[in-house]
Design a protein around this motif. Sequence first.
Motif: not given
Length: 161
Positions: A82-89
């Motif tokens: 997907n397009k998950i970044t550090a913020e999503g983590a």
Amino acid sequence: MSDGAVPNIEQLVEKNVDGGGSLDLENRELGDEGVAQLSGLEKISQITTLILGDNEISDKGVAALCESPYVSQIRVLNLKSNKITAEGARLIAQSKNWSNLDQLVLKFNEIGEEGAKHLAKSVTLTNITTLDLFRNHIGAEGARAIKTSPQFKKLSRVRLD
């Protein structure tokens, strides 16, 4: 979806949930809007395995999942490709809804070193036994944070960069 429409989430859930509590919606072009709709369905409170790989989900979709009152029983969460970044983590790491999570698959996303450190510091993800962060460019520091995390005492299967 390619034409901008979101699939009928309720129908997708009905058609793709199995008797064992697994819901596989991989590659259904859900996007953030579809995941937000999914997160609001009480029906997912019966799901223990949620597979949402290849759906163009960003941190916005992750936020909707993390805030859902219906996900706390999920034991396997697959958000690969997907397009998950550090913020999503960070959102996953800080959400109290994931305390029962046993397996977290985030391979082929963009969480980077910072995202790995967020996960490593999580006081909620302490029941994780399997963590897949392959191809997230977490680097040496991110890998070290995961491997030395006191929160991941139960971790037995790890896949890093």
